[in-house]
Every structure is written in C-alpha cells, then in structure tokens.
Motif scaffolding. Sequence first.
Motif, PDB file in Angstrom:
ATOM      1  N   GLU A  64      -5.301  13.922  30.544  1.00  0.00           N
ATOM      2  CA  GLU A  64      -4.794  15.109  29.841  1.00  0.00           C
ATOM      3  C   GLU A  64      -3.686  15.765  30.660  1.00  0.00           C
ATOM      4  N   GLN A  65      -3.903  15.855  31.987  1.00  0.00           N
ATOM      5  CA  GLN A  65      -2.885  16.449  32.848  1.00  0.00           C
ATOM      6  C   GLN A  65      -1.615  15.609  32.846  1.00  0.00           C
ATOM      7  N   GLU A  66      -1.790  14.297  32.905  1.00  0.00           N
ATOM      8  CA  GLU A  66      -0.636  13.407  32.830  1.00  0.00           C
ATOM      9  C   GLU A  66       0.084  13.574  31.504  1.00  0.00           C
ATOM     10  N   PHE A  67      -0.717  13.678  30.457  1.00  0.00           N
ATOM     11  CA  PHE A  67      -0.151  13.855  29.126  1.00  0.00           C
ATOM     12  C   PHE A  67       0.656  15.148  29.053  1.00  0.00           C
ATOM     13  N   VAL A  68       0.096  16.220  29.586  1.00  0.00           N
ATOM     14  CA  VAL A  68       0.791  17.505  29.567  1.00  0.00           C
ATOM     15  C   VAL A  68       2.080  17.419  30.390  1.00  0.00           C
ATOM     16  N   THR A  69       1.990  16.786  31.544  1.00  0.00           N
ATOM     17  CA  THR A  69       3.170  16.632  32.398  1.00  0.00           C
ATOM     18  C   THR A  69       4.258  15.846  31.677  1.00  0.00           C
ATOM     19  N   LEU A  70       3.856  14.741  31.064  1.00  0.00           N
ATOM     20  CA  LEU A  70       4.830  13.936  30.326  1.00  0.00           C
ATOM     21  C   LEU A  70       5.396  14.696  29.131  1.00  0.00           C
ATOM     22  N   LYS A  71       4.558  15.457  28.488  1.00  0.00           N
ATOM     23  CA  LYS A  71       5.028  16.229  27.337  1.00  0.00           C
ATOM     24  C   LYS A  71       6.083  17.249  27.774  1.00  0.00           C
ATOM     25  N   ARG A  72       5.800  17.924  28.904  1.00  0.00           N
ATOM     26  CA  ARG A  72       6.786  18.878  29.432  1.00  0.00           C
ATOM     27  C   ARG A  72       8.083  18.175  29.806  1.00  0.00           C
ATOM     28  N   ALA A  73       7.921  17.010  30.438  1.00  0.00           N
ATOM     29  CA  ALA A  73       9.118  16.258  30.821  1.00  0.00           C
ATOM     30  C   ALA A  73       9.914  15.856  29.591  1.00  0.00           C
ATOM     31  N   SER A  74       9.203  15.477  28.553  1.00  0.00           N
ATOM     32  CA  SER A  74       9.920  15.074  27.325  1.00  0.00           C
ATOM     33  C   SER A  74      10.583  16.263  26.655  1.00  0.00           C
ATOM     34  N   GLU A  75       9.939  17.415  26.739  1.00  0.00           N
ATOM     35  CA  GLU A  75      10.553  18.611  26.168  1.00  0.00           C
ATOM     36  C   GLU A  75      11.799  19.014  26.954  1.00  0.00           C
ATOM     37  N   ASN A  76      11.727  18.872  28.279  1.00  0.00           N
ATOM     38  CA  ASN A  76      12.873  19.231  29.121  1.00  0.00           C
ATOM     39  C   ASN A  76      14.004  18.223  28.979  1.00  0.00           C
ATOM     40  N   LYS A  77      13.686  16.975  28.906  1.00  0.00           N
ATOM     41  CA  LYS A  77      14.724  15.945  28.894  1.00  0.00           C
ATOM     42  C   LYS A  77      15.047  15.449  27.497  1.00  0.00           C
ATOM     43  N   LYS A  78      14.156  15.576  26.564  1.00  0.00           N
ATOM     44  CA  LYS A  78      14.269  15.134  25.170  1.00  0.00           C
ATOM     45  C   LYS A  78      14.605  13.660  25.021  1.00  0.00           C
ATOM     46  N   SER A  79      14.631  12.969  26.134  1.00  0.00           N
ATOM     47  CA  SER A  79      14.921  11.549  26.062  1.00  0.00           C
ATOM     48  C   SER A  79      13.710  10.736  26.528  1.00  0.00           C
ATOM     49  N   ALA A  80      12.584  11.416  26.577  1.00  0.00           N
ATOM     50  CA  ALA A  80      11.375  10.726  27.049  1.00  0.00           C
ATOM     51  C   ALA A  80      11.036   9.598  26.091  1.00  0.00           C
ATOM     52  N   ASP A  81      10.451   8.610  26.623  1.00  0.00           N
ATOM     53  CA  ASP A  81      10.119   7.419  25.849  1.00  0.00           C
ATOM     54  C   ASP A  81       8.945   7.720  24.927  1.00  0.00           C
ATOM     55  N   LYS A  82       9.134   7.647  23.619  1.00  0.00           N
ATOM     56  CA  LYS A  82       8.065   7.931  22.652  1.00  0.00           C
ATOM     57  C   LYS A  82       6.941   6.901  22.741  1.00  0.00           C
ATOM     58  N   GLU A  83       7.257   5.676  23.126  1.00  0.00           N
ATOM     59  CA  GLU A  83       6.210   4.667  23.263  1.00  0.00           C
ATOM     60  C   GLU A  83       5.246   5.004  24.396  1.00  0.00           C
ATOM     61  N   THR A  84       5.770   5.561  25.477  1.00  0.00           N
ATOM     62  CA  THR A  84       4.911   5.938  26.608  1.00  0.00           C
ATOM     63  C   THR A  84       3.933   7.020  26.179  1.00  0.00           C
ATOM     64  N   ILE A  85       4.445   7.993  25.460  1.00  0.00           N
ATOM     65  CA  ILE A  85       3.579   9.078  24.983  1.00  0.00           C
ATOM     66  C   ILE A  85       2.526   8.535  24.028  1.00  0.00           C
ATOM     67  N   ALA A  86       2.943   7.658  23.130  1.00  0.00           N
ATOM     68  CA  ALA A  86       1.983   7.075  22.193  1.00  0.00           C
ATOM     69  C   ALA A  86       0.920   6.268  22.942  1.00  0.00           C
ATOM     70  N   SER A  87       1.350   5.550  23.979  1.00  0.00           N
ATOM     71  CA  SER A  87       0.406   4.767  24.776  1.00  0.00           C
ATOM     72  C   SER A  87      -0.591   5.680  25.481  1.00  0.00           C
ATOM     73  N   LEU A  88      -0.079   6.771  26.041  1.00  0.00           N
ATOM     74  CA  LEU A  88      -0.975   7.717  26.704  1.00  0.00           C
ATOM     75  C   LEU A  88      -1.958   8.337  25.718  1.00  0.00           C
ATOM     76  N   LYS A  89      -1.501   8.642  24.531  1.00  0.00           N
ATOM     77  CA  LYS A  89      -2.405   9.179  23.505  1.00  0.00           C
ATOM     78  C   LYS A  89      -3.464   8.145  23.135  1.00  0.00           C
ATOM     79  N   LYS A  90      -3.017   6.907  23.034  1.00  0.00           N
ATOM     80  CA  LYS A  90      -3.970   5.851  22.696  1.00  0.00           C
ATOM     81  C   LYS A  90      -5.026   5.715  23.786  1.00  0.00           C
ATOM     82  N   GLU A  91      -4.600   5.711  25.048  1.00  0.00           N
ATOM     83  CA  GLU A  91      -5.553   5.649  26.158  1.00  0.00           C
ATOM     84  C   GLU A  91      -6.490   6.849  26.141  1.00  0.00           C
TER      85      GLU A  91
END
Length: 158
Positions: A64-91
């Motif tokens: 969850e913490q990793e997910f939140v960190t990645l979500k913040r990073a994606s919000e800040n950069k907007k270029s975060a990899d959507k597949e990584t986020i989907a993979s983390l959600k799946k895990e």
Amino acid sequence: MIHKKFQENQLLKEDKINASLDQQLKEKDEQIIKLRKNQHEANKQLEEGKVKYDELVNKHVMMEQEFVTLKRASENKKSADKETIASLKKERDQYKLKWEAKKEKNRLAELTIEEERSLRTRYQVQADDEREAKRIAELDIKEYLDRINGIRNQVFVI
C-alpha cells in the motif's frame, strides 16, 4: 452358607461393575488427553497462521505504501507507467485475497477449537454422571445388604 454365597456373588457383580466403570473412565480420560493434544496442535497451527497473517498484513501495508508512493510520483510526473500501477494493484489484490483466505482459515480453526472444548465438556459431564451412577449403585448395594442383615437378625430372633 447360602447367604454368604449370595453376598459373594453380589460382591463379584459389584466388582465387575466397578471394573467396567473404571475402564470406561480410563477410556474417557484417554479421549480427553487426545483432545487436549489435538487442541495443542490446533493452537500451534493457529499461532503459525497468525504469524503468517501478520507477515501478509505487513506485506500488504508495504505494498500500500509503495502504491501510494508510486501514485504520488505519477501525479507529479504524469508520465508514470500505467502498467506498473496496474501490476501493483493486481499484486495488492492478490495479497488481499490471500489475506482473506488466511483470515477465514484462522476463523475455521477457532471454530474447531470451540467444538473440541464442547466435546471435552460433554465427556467430562458423562464421566461425572458415570461416577454418580457408581456411587448410587454402591449405596443401593449397601442398603440391600443392611436389609438382608436386618432380616437375618429378625429370623435369628424368631
């Protein structure tokens, strides 16, 4: 002479009854010991399940913490990899499913312990009932022997 044989027969019957009741009591005690052993094993398994459950919860929190960190990073950069986020959600969902399965297993283990407690209590009550029946039988035999002695004394007086 006849009365003596009758009394000896009564005592033999009483000894057989006592031996039978003692054997039943011994068997019930062995069953209780088995149940206690099973309960100990179930408690051990439950403790192991709790440790594994805690590990999964910790992993879940970390995810969850990793997910939140990645979500913040994606919000800040907007270029975060959507597949990584989907993979983390799946895990995360997989961990949730495993966590819920362990939780259900622990709940079932607790029910099993309650059933064992109920069975042990039932055997204890049965053993107490058998002891009470034995005590009553002994009192009845004693009363019967007292009556026989009273009748003997009356016959002897006559």
